[in-house]
Every structure is written in structure tokens, then in C-alpha cells.
Design a protein around this motif. Sequence first.
Motif, PDB file in Angstrom:
ATOM      1  N   VAL A 252       0.845  -1.198   0.000  1.00  0.00           N
ATOM      2  CA  VAL A 252       0.000   0.000   0.000  1.00  0.00           C
ATOM      3  C   VAL A 252       0.879   1.246   0.000  1.00  0.00           C
ATOM      4  N   PHE A 253       0.706   2.088  -1.018  1.00  0.00           N
ATOM      5  CA  PHE A 253       1.403   3.363  -1.116  1.00  0.00           C
ATOM      6  C   PHE A 253       0.484   4.476  -0.616  1.00  0.00           C
ATOM      7  N   PRO A 254       1.010   5.688  -0.459  1.00  0.00           N
ATOM      8  CA  PRO A 254       0.131   6.803  -0.059  1.00  0.00           C
ATOM      9  C   PRO A 254      -1.033   6.953  -1.032  1.00  0.00           C
ATOM     10  N   GLY A 255      -2.173   7.317  -0.498  1.00  0.00           N
ATOM     11  CA  GLY A 255      -3.360   7.498  -1.328  1.00  0.00           C
ATOM     12  C   GLY A 255      -4.400   8.279  -0.567  1.00  0.00           C
ATOM     13  N   GLY A 256      -5.594   8.290  -1.075  1.00  0.00           N
ATOM     14  CA  GLY A 256      -6.666   9.034  -0.441  1.00  0.00           C
ATOM     15  C   GLY A 256      -7.719   8.126   0.137  1.00  0.00           C
ATOM     16  N   VAL A 257      -8.969   8.532  -0.014  1.00  0.00           N
ATOM     17  CA  VAL A 257     -10.056   7.809   0.620  1.00  0.00           C
ATOM     18  C   VAL A 257     -10.280   6.440  -0.030  1.00  0.00           C
ATOM     19  N   VAL A 424     -12.840   9.905  12.157  1.00  0.00           N
ATOM     20  CA  VAL A 424     -13.099   9.861  10.718  1.00  0.00           C
ATOM     21  C   VAL A 424     -12.851  11.235  10.099  1.00  0.00           C
ATOM     22  N   ASP A 425     -13.367  12.260  10.764  1.00  0.00           N
ATOM     23  CA  ASP A 425     -13.213  13.626  10.253  1.00  0.00           C
ATOM     24  C   ASP A 425     -11.749  14.034  10.191  1.00  0.00           C
ATOM     25  N   THR A 426     -10.994  13.671  11.230  1.00  0.00           N
ATOM     26  CA  THR A 426      -9.563  14.007  11.270  1.00  0.00           C
ATOM     27  C   THR A 426      -8.811  13.350  10.117  1.00  0.00           C
ATOM     28  N   LEU A 427      -9.111  12.072   9.859  1.00  0.00           N
ATOM     29  CA  LEU A 427      -8.442  11.366   8.768  1.00  0.00           C
ATOM     30  C   LEU A 427      -8.791  11.988   7.411  1.00  0.00           C
ATOM     31  N   LEU A 428     -10.084  12.255   7.192  1.00  0.00           N
ATOM     32  CA  LEU A 428     -10.504  12.837   5.922  1.00  0.00           C
ATOM     33  C   LEU A 428      -9.899  14.224   5.720  1.00  0.00           C
ATOM     34  N   GLU A 429      -9.831  14.995   6.796  1.00  0.00           N
ATOM     35  CA  GLU A 429      -9.232  16.329   6.701  1.00  0.00           C
ATOM     36  C   GLU A 429      -7.752  16.240   6.328  1.00  0.00           C
ATOM     37  N   SER A 430      -7.071  15.206   6.828  1.00  0.00           N
ATOM     38  CA  SER A 430      -5.655  15.032   6.479  1.00  0.00           C
ATOM     39  C   SER A 430      -5.513  14.739   4.984  1.00  0.00           C
ATOM     40  N   PHE A 431      -6.461  13.976   4.409  1.00  0.00           N
ATOM     41  CA  PHE A 431      -6.431  13.699   2.970  1.00  0.00           C
ATOM     42  C   PHE A 431      -6.640  14.981   2.160  1.00  0.00           C
TER      43      PHE A 431
END
Length: 454
Positions: A252-257, A424-431
Amino acid sequence: MKKVQLNPVGWMSQLSQVEVARLQDATNSELFAMFRNCCLAVLNSGVDEDNFEALFAPYENFEIKLIRRERGVKIELVNPPEVAFVDDTLVRGVHEHLFAVLRDLLYMGNKYAFLHQTAPAEGSEITDMVFDMLRHAKALEGNDGVNTVVCWGGHSINQVEYKYTKEVGYQLGLRDMNICTGCGPGAMKGPMKGATIGHAKQRHKSGRYIGISEPSIIAAEPPNAIVNELIIMPDIEKRLETFVRLGHGIVVFPGGVGTAEELLYLLGILMNERNAQQPFPFILTGPAGSEEYFEAIDAFVGATLGAEAQSKYQIIIDDPEEVARTMRLQLEKVKKFRGAMGDAFSFNWSLKVEQDFQQPFIPTHESMAALQLHHDQSKSDLAANLRKAFSGIVAGNVKAEGIAQIKAHGPFELTGNSALMQKVDTLLESFVKQHRMKLPGTAYEPCYVVNNSR
């Protein structure tokens, strides 16, 4: 008006007259409209675009027709994109991909009634269908070397991360490993590109670069030019099951949602106690500078699914050789386990995938709002529900039907336990902050709202 006729290639060159007749019967169906759009995406192979409207808008007068011949079926293209041609000759790889779309969507789509309720519903039937589609695509042939590595990661990554994915692919290729990805750009293209060099150095002439897609995502992520085996599964759940049953290990490489969705899918499966003994190489990796991304992912997994889930993977930063060496060693364990279990080397039958991970989740405002996002459930069930939430956001970001819903009714709403929703919000905001939701240079308008009201 430009017209091009294409002779069949691969398995599609050996159809009976009855099979050809069935294909022609489908030309006025809803399935054929899907087939046309997927072919248009394939013809735009290599175009850096993740907006289906921008991709398709110039080609409203594009048509695709099936022409019956005694020895099979031809494809006729009317006003195809020029990007698919070199000196007025269609690129050979694109030619092959068009017949792969015909095979998977029209032939197999008719067989399994993709767009109707008669499609497989039971877990074992779904797995049999995945196997049957891979067998028809001849993807299982040559897959018994236990050397197929699935690479997940985002289509929207920076140049440093992209170069790193190529270097990891190169190191895997030097060790005679084949690459399977989601077939699009970015972290899906880089490992394949790197592996071609590694294979060439080792004179490995049968290198496989397998791209697994599905109809609603291929329009947003056209196949990259390296893919030499394209397979289109009917929906995201069967696409994910294909990855874990066809592949022998996952990087797994960096990615988004979308990458987070894939990660949660695999973690939910590996946390099933019936898979406790199953060796499954699972490595998260990126270049120096990507630590923030993996820290955010690891913290989210730890806070939601716990230490057991974190133990299922290892994180290796900025060391492509170590990634490839570790994968090679762990694949030996996979080979021994399959042999001891009497399981096939080419398809992982013994992996238990619960039906909640197999049944298609259709993201709508109602289904997204109804997701059970709280800690009062098993870790596997929580992983399944979080996976669905992220799948819905992917749909709202890049899929035609999801974008249409957001335009008509506003953003999806996710509601759940306050502590969980904050994570969840924190993770999505980081994306969003790291520009992982859309291609660089594109302003991102969130297709979701996170609520903490229950």
C-alpha cells in the motif's frame, strides 16, 4: 466521420455463432451503454483526468458497434479519440483492452445479468463468479508462481511519491514478481512502470501487469498504458475480492479515501478469526516525507480497530529494497501454507470473506446516513461499515452516479458515535490537506458532512 474496424483478439476470437448472436442482442441494452462508456475510457488510456464529464464531453458523437462475421465478431469504432492512435493505427494495447471490455461486460455481463437481481447473491456464488471471470480472462494461467503483488495507492500523488512507487516496482521486478493494481494513474501506474525495467534486466519476458477495474471507476481512472491484462469486475466489492484472491501479497502506497477503503476491506477480512492462520503479506510504504500520511492511517486504525488490526501490516519508510526483500520472504510462507492446505496457488479459495464484504453497497444519501458508525459492534463489522462510508465518498468524488447525487441533493451525511466520527473527520481532513482527494490543481469541494449526533 472516422470509422475503424477491429478484428477480435484473445479469447473473444473463438466465439460460437450463438455467443455472437447474444452479444448482438445486447446492443440496445443498458449494459451496452455501460460498455460504450468503458470503451471510451479505454480509448483515453494515459489521459490524466479524474473528471468523467471532462473526459467524455468532447466525444458525444463517439459510437461503438458490433459487426457479426462468420468467424466471430468485430468492433467498429466511429469517431474515436485520436489519442488512441499512432499514425492512424490504433495502439495495440488499446485494441486488446477493448476486447477485454467486450469479454467482461457484454459476454460475462449477459451470463451473470450484472444489472439485474438474478446476479449471484450468496457468498459462495459470488466467489465462484469472481473465479469464473478470472478464468475466462485467463488471469489464473501463470498465477501459480506465488509472485503476484497487488499495489494499492492513490491516483493523486506527488512526483516524489510517484518516483518511489516506480522504485518499489523496479525492486519487485528484479525479484521476478508481477504487478497487479487498480490500473489507473499515479500509484497504480508507477509500480508497473518500474517492474518493466526490473523484468527487462532479468530477461523476464512474461511480465504481467494486471489492471483490475470496475465500470463506475474506469471512467474516472482510464487504464494506464503499461497494463497488459485488463479485467473489469461488475462492482467495487467483486473488484476488491479479486485483488485478495488473485494476489499473493499487498503493498500500500500513499493514497486518499479510496486507498483507505481498500485498507479497511483487507483489515476486516484478516481480522476474521477463520483467517487467523492465513499468511498474507501486507506492507505500507512510502518515501521520506510521507511519514505524516502513514502516521495518520496507523493512528486511525489503532483508534478504531485496535492493536490487533495494526499487527496485520508493517510500515516500511523510504526503503524499496527492504519492501521487495520482505515481500519475497513472506511469499515463501504463503506458498508453504497453500501447499499444506491443499489450496490453489493461483486463487486463494481458503480466505474467508464474509457476505458483508461481498454484497454491493450502493451509496445514496439514505444508505450513507444509515451506516452503523459506532464501537458497539465487532471490529470486523466496524471495518465493513467504515469501508462503506469511504466507498461512498469515493463515489461522490469521482463516480458519475455519485457526483450526480451530490449535485442534486447536496453532500452525503455521515452520522455516528461522537468519538468515532471525530477520528473519521480528522483522517478525511488530512487527505484534503495533503491534496489526496483530486488530481493536483483541482479545487476540492467535499462531498460529505461528518455529524456527531448519535
